[in-house]
Design an enzyme around this catalytic site. Structure first.
Site, PDB file in Angstrom:
ATOM      1  N   ASN A 163      13.962   7.636  11.150  1.00  0.00           N
ATOM      2  CA  ASN A 163      14.471   9.004  11.326  1.00  0.00           C
ATOM      3  C   ASN A 163      15.984   9.139  11.183  1.00  0.00           C
ATOM      4  O   ASN A 163      16.476  10.181  10.783  1.00  0.00           O
ATOM      5  CB  ASN A 163      13.986   9.588  12.659  1.00  0.00           C
ATOM      6  CG  ASN A 163      14.284   8.694  13.835  1.00  0.00           C
ATOM      7  OD1 ASN A 163      14.686   7.548  13.666  1.00  0.00           O
ATOM      8  ND2 ASN A 163      14.085   9.218  15.021  1.00  0.00           N
TER       9      ASN A 163
ATOM     10  N   GLU B 112      14.569   0.361  21.819  1.00  0.00           N
ATOM     11  CA  GLU B 112      14.677   1.828  21.836  1.00  0.00           C
ATOM     12  C   GLU B 112      13.381   2.371  21.262  1.00  0.00           C
ATOM     13  O   GLU B 112      13.178   2.350  20.045  1.00  0.00           O
ATOM     14  CB  GLU B 112      15.867   2.282  20.979  1.00  0.00           C
ATOM     15  CG  GLU B 112      17.214   1.890  21.529  1.00  0.00           C
ATOM     16  CD  GLU B 112      17.544   2.570  22.847  1.00  0.00           C
ATOM     17  OE1 GLU B 112      16.834   3.506  23.253  1.00  0.00           O
ATOM     18  OE2 GLU B 112      18.520   2.134  23.483  1.00  0.00           O
TER      19      GLU B 112
ATOM     20  N   GLU C 111      21.814   1.706  24.337  1.00  0.00           N
ATOM     21  CA  GLU C 111      22.718   1.738  23.194  1.00  0.00           C
ATOM     22  C   GLU C 111      23.893   2.648  23.550  1.00  0.00           C
ATOM     23  O   GLU C 111      23.858   3.408  24.514  1.00  0.00           O
ATOM     24  CB  GLU C 111      21.992   2.252  21.946  1.00  0.00           C
ATOM     25  CG  GLU C 111      20.889   1.300  21.537  1.00  0.00           C
ATOM     26  CD  GLU C 111      20.440   1.434  20.094  1.00  0.00           C
ATOM     27  OE1 GLU C 111      19.919   2.507  19.742  1.00  0.00           O
ATOM     28  OE2 GLU C 111      20.610   0.457  19.333  1.00  0.00           O
TER      29      GLU C 111
HETATM   30  P1  NAD Z   1       7.617   1.577  13.816  1.00  0.00           P
HETATM   31  O1  NAD Z   1       7.444   1.003  15.172  1.00  0.00           O
HETATM   32  O2  NAD Z   1       6.440   1.742  12.974  1.00  0.00           O
HETATM   33  O3  NAD Z   1       8.649   0.693  12.974  1.00  0.00           O
HETATM   34  C1  NAD Z   1       9.938   0.428  13.429  1.00  0.00           C
HETATM   35  C2  NAD Z   1      10.502  -0.750  12.674  1.00  0.00           C
HETATM   36  O4  NAD Z   1       9.846  -1.951  13.099  1.00  0.00           O
HETATM   37  C3  NAD Z   1      10.328  -0.695  11.168  1.00  0.00           C
HETATM   38  O5  NAD Z   1      11.505  -1.157  10.554  1.00  0.00           O
HETATM   39  C4  NAD Z   1       9.171  -1.651  10.926  1.00  0.00           C
HETATM   40  O6  NAD Z   1       9.178  -2.219   9.630  1.00  0.00           O
HETATM   41  C5  NAD Z   1       9.424  -2.697  11.970  1.00  0.00           C
HETATM   42  N1  NAD Z   1       8.267  -3.486  12.378  1.00  0.00           N
HETATM   43  C6  NAD Z   1       6.963  -3.115  12.397  1.00  0.00           C
HETATM   44  N2  NAD Z   1       6.209  -4.127  12.876  1.00  0.00           N
HETATM   45  C7  NAD Z   1       7.036  -5.152  13.159  1.00  0.00           C
HETATM   46  C8  NAD Z   1       6.840  -6.470  13.690  1.00  0.00           C
HETATM   47  N3  NAD Z   1       5.627  -6.931  14.028  1.00  0.00           N
HETATM   48  N4  NAD Z   1       7.936  -7.248  13.863  1.00  0.00           N
HETATM   49  C9  NAD Z   1       9.160  -6.794  13.562  1.00  0.00           C
HETATM   50  N5  NAD Z   1       9.394  -5.570  13.051  1.00  0.00           N
HETATM   51  C10 NAD Z   1       8.347  -4.753  12.850  1.00  0.00           C
HETATM   52  O7  NAD Z   1       8.390   2.949  14.057  1.00  0.00           O
HETATM   53  P2  NAD Z   1       8.711   4.111  13.002  1.00  0.00           P
HETATM   54  O8  NAD Z   1       7.422   4.759  12.666  1.00  0.00           O
HETATM   55  O9  NAD Z   1       9.575   3.585  11.918  1.00  0.00           O
HETATM   56  O10 NAD Z   1       9.594   5.074  13.892  1.00  0.00           O
HETATM   57  C11 NAD Z   1       9.066   6.018  14.756  1.00  0.00           C
HETATM   58  C12 NAD Z   1       9.069   5.495  16.180  1.00  0.00           C
HETATM   59  O11 NAD Z   1      10.377   5.087  16.536  1.00  0.00           O
HETATM   60  C13 NAD Z   1       8.701   6.563  17.176  1.00  0.00           C
HETATM   61  O12 NAD Z   1       7.856   6.031  18.170  1.00  0.00           O
HETATM   62  C14 NAD Z   1      10.019   6.954  17.783  1.00  0.00           C
HETATM   63  O13 NAD Z   1       9.942   7.503  19.053  1.00  0.00           O
HETATM   64  C15 NAD Z   1      10.755   5.663  17.765  1.00  0.00           C
HETATM   65  N6  NAD Z   1      12.200   5.913  17.787  1.00  0.00           N
HETATM   66  C16 NAD Z   1      12.901   5.590  18.909  1.00  0.00           C
HETATM   67  C17 NAD Z   1      14.249   5.841  18.977  1.00  0.00           C
HETATM   68  C18 NAD Z   1      15.044   5.496  20.202  1.00  0.00           C
HETATM   69  O14 NAD Z   1      16.255   5.363  20.101  1.00  0.00           O
HETATM   70  N7  NAD Z   1      14.451   5.353  21.360  1.00  0.00           N
HETATM   71  C19 NAD Z   1      14.903   6.409  17.889  1.00  0.00           C
HETATM   72  C20 NAD Z   1      14.161   6.715  16.754  1.00  0.00           C
HETATM   73  C21 NAD Z   1      12.809   6.446  16.723  1.00  0.00           C
END
Ligand code: NAD
Length: 485
Positions: A154, A251, A459
């Protein structure tokens, strides 16, 4: 003809773009049109090895520089980002689909804020002197070593900077893996850091899906992992990091409550609910997606909310008049549409929106459900799209209990003119990042992060320094050593 968003190569390692087309191709799709605008390739084992060994080697020299020198480089990078804000914002829009109206003020600018803030702090990271009679102890704040950053889709520029800037300020190096959905922007951050004078290898970017993230997290050379992502991914990454006793920052997702008491200024509360649900088309982790409205003002609140939501301008994200863009991918759009259907099936009342927008690209109408109850799926699960659930409540005690009845704990907000109540309610809410008469502000000076399943660590702010450094304590004996034998 090559699209302007196509990067020179997929990865940025040791100060230069690097390609390896043997990796799985990752198409970059512009969410506003569905057209493919670029291709990158997932990192192969060779690329991962290059990135990790380079970052490991570069860290030692980087940590030897003074904080002032490191800080100057970060602040120079901030200046370059600000000078190029327009181009970086256009790229952010191509990467995510978010409207230029937002990206011009929220992405490269907040990345620059992080580089500037942590650049400013770098020279002041000191230990303390602890007198013990003649003897004494001194402490040193040292870098952790090699850090891995893994991003969500995002805020690709902001996430790279929120992780990279404090890591580098403390003398760490970083290998950053952007989300496979938005691989473009972090490469620019790496390029700018080099231009600002960062030594080659201190900030590297590799592309790939979860497997590449997994390979980085499990490598024994890595000392710390900072992930922005969903709770299920967070659990996997945390477990993998624990196996190697690595430091973590997580996060993760949320289902945050926004509580509106009947004495609140209605327009401010509506504004807070709009910011906390529809900015970036709802793709914000801290969103206040459970909007609890006290019964006395419910219909007035809903009427004003519907009226103002009707003013959203859906359209070409590159047109600065557009205030509401598409979902990042077709898949994310379908997930969100599925939740909207669930909301209807389970008996919530559609106040506005409730369907895909009738236009090209992955647009969903900003959607408000009223009469939502705590058990409904749309009130329990993170949707990560423009879907606001409005729930009714009677008393403060009741709403606090219901607000806390979730596995998540990222954010929480309260709107009321009664300041005693505002502080009491916030004090009782289980959340890391809270707001009074506002929602979703994220200045770099303030700690950001969640409790419960929403995360570990913080963060931004001085808190982030604690999560990218460790303290060494040194006992200094001035006299003779006494021993039992
Ligand atoms: P996601 O969990 O699908 O992926 C996040 C990242 O992790 C990606 O780069 C992905 O390639 C990587 N990843 C996936 N599996 C992995 C593994 N087994 N080992 C290491 N890396 C791995 O999340 P998304 O769909 O990209 O983002 C949306 C989510 O992120 C939502 O739940 C949202 O709330 C959260 N988010 C949190 C914050 C925060 O600061 N708290 C900010 C933005 C988004």
């Amino acid at each position: 003809m090559t699209h302007p968003a196509q990067p020179k190569a997929s990865h940025f390692i040791n100060g230069a773009y690097v390609e390896d087309t043997a990796g799985t191709p990752i198409p970059v799709i512009y969410a506003a049109t569905g057209e493919q605008i670029a291709t990158v390739y997932a990192a192969t084992p060779t690329i991962i090895e290059q990135a990790l060994s380079t970052a490991k080697a570069a860290q030692k020299e980087w940590a030897k520089m003074t904080g002032t020198e490191r800080g100057r480089i970060l602040r120079r990078a901030a200046d370059i980002m600000r000078e190029r804000n327009h181009d970086l914002s256009v790229l952010e829009t191509y990467d995510t689909g978010k409207p230029l109206q937002e990206t011009l003020v929220a992405d490269a600018t907040s990345g620059a804020d992080a580089l500037e803030y942590f650049g400013g702090l770098a020279a002041s990271l000191t230990g303390e002197h602890i007198p013990l009679g003649e003897d004494w102890v001194y402490t040193k704040r040292e870098a952790l070593g090699l850090c891995v950053g893994i991003g969500a889709w995002n805020y690709p520029t902001q996430i790279a900077c929120w992780k990279g800037a404090p890591a580098l300020a403390c003398g760490n190096s970083m290998v950053f893996k952007p989300s496979e959905t938005t691989p473009l922007c972090a490469l620019k951050v790496a390029e700018i850091l080099i231009e600002a004078g960062a030594p080659a290898g201190v900030f590297n970017v590799v592309q790939g899906m979860g497997e590449v993230g997994g390979a980085l997290v499990t490598d024994p050379r890595v000392d710390k992992v900072s992930l922005t992502g969903s709770v299920p991914t967070g659990k996997k990454v945390y477990a993998a990091a624990a196996a190697g006793m690595k430091h973590v920052t997580m996060e993760l997702g949320g289902k945050s409550p926004l509580i509106i008491f009947d004495d609140a200024d209605i327009d401010n509360a509506v504004g807070g609910a709009i910011n906390g649900n529809f900015y970036s088309s709802g793709q914000v982790c801290s969103n206040g997606t459970r909007v609890f409205v006290q019964k006395g003002i419910k219909e007035k609140f809903l009427a004003r909310l519907a009226e103002r939501t009707g003013n959203a301008i859906l359209g070409d994200p590159m047109d600065e008049a557009t205030s509401f863009g598409p979902m990042v991918t077709e898949n994310q759009m379908n997930i969100v549409l599925g939740y909207i259907e669930k909301g209807k099936e389970e008996g919530a009342r559609v106040i506005c929106g409730g369907a895909r927008a009738d236009m090209d690209g992955y647009y969903i109408q900003p959607t408000v459900f009223a009469d939502v109850t705590d058990e409904m799926t749309i009130a329990r699960e993170e949707i990560f799209g423009p879907v606001m659930s409005v729930l009714d409540f009677d008393t403060e005690e009741e709403v606090v209990a219901r607000a806390n009845d979730t596995e998540f704990g990222l954010s929480a907000g309260v709107f009321t003119k009664d300041f005693t109540r505002a502080h009491r309610v916030i004090g009782n809410l289980e959340a890391g990042s809270c707001f009074i008469n506002s929602y979703n502000d994220a200045p770099v000076e303030a700690p950001f992060g969640g409790v419960k399943a929403s995360g570990v660590g913080r963060e931004n702010s001085k808190e982030a320094i604690k999560h990218f450094s460790q303290v060494k304590s040194v006992y200094v004996r001035m006299g003779d050593v006494e021993a039992a034998f």
